[in-house]
Design an enzyme around this catalytic site. Structure first.
Site, PDB file in Angstrom:
ATOM      1  N   TYR A 171       0.836  -0.977  -0.172  1.00  0.00           N
ATOM      2  CA  TYR A 171       0.246  -0.204   0.252  1.00  0.00           C
ATOM      3  C   TYR A 171       0.958   0.699   0.254  1.00  0.00           C
ATOM      4  CZ  TYR A 171      -3.773   2.500   0.623  1.00  0.00           C
ATOM      5  OH  TYR A 171      -5.588   3.248   0.399  1.00  0.00           O
ATOM      6  N   LYS A 178      -3.122   8.722   2.694  1.00  0.00           N
ATOM      7  CA  LYS A 178      -4.464   7.925   3.270  1.00  0.00           C
ATOM      8  C   LYS A 178      -4.516   8.847   4.786  1.00  0.00           C
ATOM      9  CE  LYS A 178      -6.735   6.379   0.417  1.00  0.00           C
ATOM     10  NZ  LYS A 178      -8.385   7.370   0.116  1.00  0.00           N
TER      11      LYS A 178
HETATM   12  N1  LIG Z   1     -11.582   0.046  -2.634  1.00  0.00           N
HETATM   13  C1  LIG Z   1     -10.783  -0.539  -2.024  1.00  0.00           C
HETATM   14  O1  LIG Z   1     -10.911  -1.382  -1.327  1.00  0.00           O
HETATM   15  C2  LIG Z   1     -10.387   0.831  -0.862  1.00  0.00           C
HETATM   16  C3  LIG Z   1     -10.486  -0.389   0.098  1.00  0.00           C
HETATM   17  C4  LIG Z   1     -11.036   2.060   1.179  1.00  0.00           C
HETATM   18  C5  LIG Z   1     -10.888   3.032   0.291  1.00  0.00           C
HETATM   19  N2  LIG Z   1     -10.869   3.359  -0.599  1.00  0.00           N
HETATM   20  C6  LIG Z   1     -10.947   4.070  -1.276  1.00  0.00           C
HETATM   21  O2  LIG Z   1     -12.697   4.534  -1.780  1.00  0.00           O
HETATM   22  C7  LIG Z   1     -12.481   5.027  -3.112  1.00  0.00           C
HETATM   23  C8  LIG Z   1     -12.992   6.018  -4.282  1.00  0.00           C
HETATM   24  O3  LIG Z   1     -12.224   4.037  -4.833  1.00  0.00           O
HETATM   25  P1  LIG Z   1     -12.379   2.491  -5.389  1.00  0.00           P
HETATM   26  O4  LIG Z   1     -11.982   1.649  -4.883  1.00  0.00           O
HETATM   27  O5  LIG Z   1     -14.182   2.882  -5.804  1.00  0.00           O
HETATM   28  O6  LIG Z   1     -12.128   2.982  -6.809  1.00  0.00           O
HETATM   29  P2  LIG Z   1     -11.992   3.975  -8.136  1.00  0.00           P
HETATM   30  O7  LIG Z   1     -11.212   3.336  -9.469  1.00  0.00           O
HETATM   31  O8  LIG Z   1     -13.258   2.858  -8.797  1.00  0.00           O
HETATM   32  O9  LIG Z   1     -12.938   5.292  -7.362  1.00  0.00           O
HETATM   33  C9  LIG Z   1     -11.464   5.798  -8.081  1.00  0.00           C
HETATM   34  C10 LIG Z   1     -11.421   7.101  -8.435  1.00  0.00           C
HETATM   35  O10 LIG Z   1     -11.090   8.304  -8.761  1.00  0.00           O
HETATM   36  C11 LIG Z   1     -10.387   9.015  -9.514  1.00  0.00           C
HETATM   37  N3  LIG Z   1      -9.336  10.082  -9.850  1.00  0.00           N
HETATM   38  C12 LIG Z   1      -8.143   9.069  -9.581  1.00  0.00           C
HETATM   39  N4  LIG Z   1      -7.234  10.546  -9.868  1.00  0.00           N
HETATM   40  C13 LIG Z   1      -8.712  11.558 -10.624  1.00  0.00           C
HETATM   41  C14 LIG Z   1      -7.633  12.953 -10.316  1.00  0.00           C
HETATM   42  N5  LIG Z   1      -6.965  13.581 -10.350  1.00  0.00           N
HETATM   43  N6  LIG Z   1      -8.954  13.765 -10.581  1.00  0.00           N
HETATM   44  C15 LIG Z   1     -10.379  13.021 -10.208  1.00  0.00           C
HETATM   45  N7  LIG Z   1     -10.649  11.837 -10.050  1.00  0.00           N
HETATM   46  C16 LIG Z   1      -9.548  10.850 -10.112  1.00  0.00           C
HETATM   47  C17 LIG Z   1     -10.429   8.141 -10.443  1.00  0.00           C
HETATM   48  O11 LIG Z   1     -11.325   8.548 -11.826  1.00  0.00           O
HETATM   49  C18 LIG Z   1     -12.153   6.993  -9.824  1.00  0.00           C
HETATM   50  O12 LIG Z   1     -12.774   8.128  -9.803  1.00  0.00           O
HETATM   51  C19 LIG Z   1     -10.948   5.780  -3.183  1.00  0.00           C
HETATM   52  O13 LIG Z   1     -10.387   7.034  -1.978  1.00  0.00           O
HETATM   53  C20 LIG Z   1     -10.362   4.501  -2.388  1.00  0.00           C
HETATM   54  O14 LIG Z   1      -8.210   4.583  -1.876  1.00  0.00           O
HETATM   55  C21 LIG Z   1     -11.456   1.464  -0.619  1.00  0.00           C
END
Ligand SMILES: NC(=O)c1ccc[n+]([C@@H]2O[C@H](COP(=O)([O-])OP(=O)(O)OC[C@H]3O[C@@H](n4cnc5c(N)ncnc54)[C@H](O)[C@@H]3O)[C@@H](O)[C@H]2O)c1
Length: 271
Positions: A171, A178
């Site tokens: 990570y 984060k």
């Molecule tokens: N999937 C997991 O296991 C998990 C766990 C905990 C937290 N999260 C967090 O949840 C959030 C959403 O992620 P997700 O897992 O749904 O994946 P996802 O890939 O569906 O979403 C990530 C989003 O970030 C956007 N993004 C990236 N760079 C960008 C930029 N420069 N400008 C605007 N948008 C941008 C992407 O377009 C995408 O829509 C993130 O913050 C991620 O760290 C995810």
């Protein structure tokens, strides 16, 4: 009842609690996105939504999803590294909605090579990019939302992960980003509190999304999590969405500056 069934049953729950409320959701890329699950949940509770998409590459996919919602939802291009995009976004939201009640930040990015190997090898550019997109952006989008939330008060939720406070293999730089994001949640909560704007984080257990698949060994992470979590399973994305809904809604009115874990009880475990 299995975890999946529990979550599915919760998913059909709907209400009028957010009727007349306006929400801006950042971070929908496709149907697996956590942002999309949150959007659907907010919609089921009556909110009217606006969305951003990162670039033309994903515009079609976001557009298709958004048209499945019962209320018409404006869509704005927004790359959070471009200040002019953020300005145009809020000009658009002001023109469409006038006010804003809720803001959902589901945005993170790090270069593939920084999500494997040794953290000591992180490039300056990779470090800055991960922090700009994943942490600094919370400040800039909150700043845009502030004047639109001043009248009625508001609530902001950002998505985070345990890698901010514990070492999670691969990570790496995203853990540092984060940690910054979560600190930002607390500082913003203090600063915006007098305006009745709440700011919280939802720390989700691993969910199989596009961003998650960028982390080297993500499938192993899901297996490990399932084995160790108190509930002996992974989380469902609907469970993450329900918690975001709770925090945003009047049900969470006394909570600000907190990080709530939706991880099936993974974090509490020692051995
Ligand atoms: N999937 C997991 O296991 C998990 C766990 C905990 C937290 N999260 C967090 O949840 C959030 C959403 O992620 P997700 O897992 O749904 O994946 P996802 O890939 O569906 O979403 C990530 C989003 O970030 C956007 N993004 C990236 N760079 C960008 C930029 N420069 N400008 C605007 N948008 C941008 C992407 O377009 C995408 O829509 C993130 O913050 C991620 O760290 C995810």
């Amino acid at each position: 009842m299995s975890g999946a069934e529990t979550a599915q049953n919760e998913q059909v729950f709907s209400s009028n609690l957010l009727q007349g409320k306006k929400a801006l959701v950042l971070g929908v890329a496709n149907k697996r996105s956590i942002a999309w699950a949150i959007a659907q949940t907010l919609s089921r509770h009556g909110a009217q939504l606006a969305f951003t998409y990162q670039g033309d590459r994903i515009k079609d996919s976001v557009e298709k999803l958004v048209t499945t919602l019962p209320k018409k939802s404006p869509l704005f291009p927004c790359d959070v590294t471009k200040p002019e995009d953020i300005k145009n976004l809020y000009d658009g939201v002001r023109a469409e909605f006038g006010t804003l009640n809720y803001l959902v930040h589901c945005i993170a990015f790090a270069k593939k090579e920084d999500l494997e190997g040794r953290i000591i090898d992180t490039s300056r550019e990779g470090y800055l990019m991960a922090h700009e997109v994943s942490a600094y952006s919370l400040l800039t989008v909150a700043k845009g939302a502030e004047p639109l939330m001043e009248k009625e008060g508001g609530s902001i939720v950002a998505l985070t992960y345990l890698g901010s406070e514990k070492v999670v293999q691969n990570y790496n730089v995203m853990g540092m980003a984060k940690a910054s994001l979560e600190s930002g949640v607390r500082y913003l909560a203090h600063e915006l509190g007098p305006k009745n704007i709440r700011v919280n984080g939802v720390s989700a257990g691993p969910v199989n999304t596009l961003a998650a698949r960028g982390i080297s060994g993500f499938t192993k992470m899901l297996d490990f999590h399932r084995q160790k979590a108190a509930l002996c399973r992974n989380v469902e994305v609907e469970e993450v969405a329900n918690t975001a809904f709770f925090l945003l809604s009047p049900l969470g009115s006394g909570i600000t500056g907190e990080i709530i874990y939706v991880d099936a009880g993974y974090r509490i475990m020692g051995m």
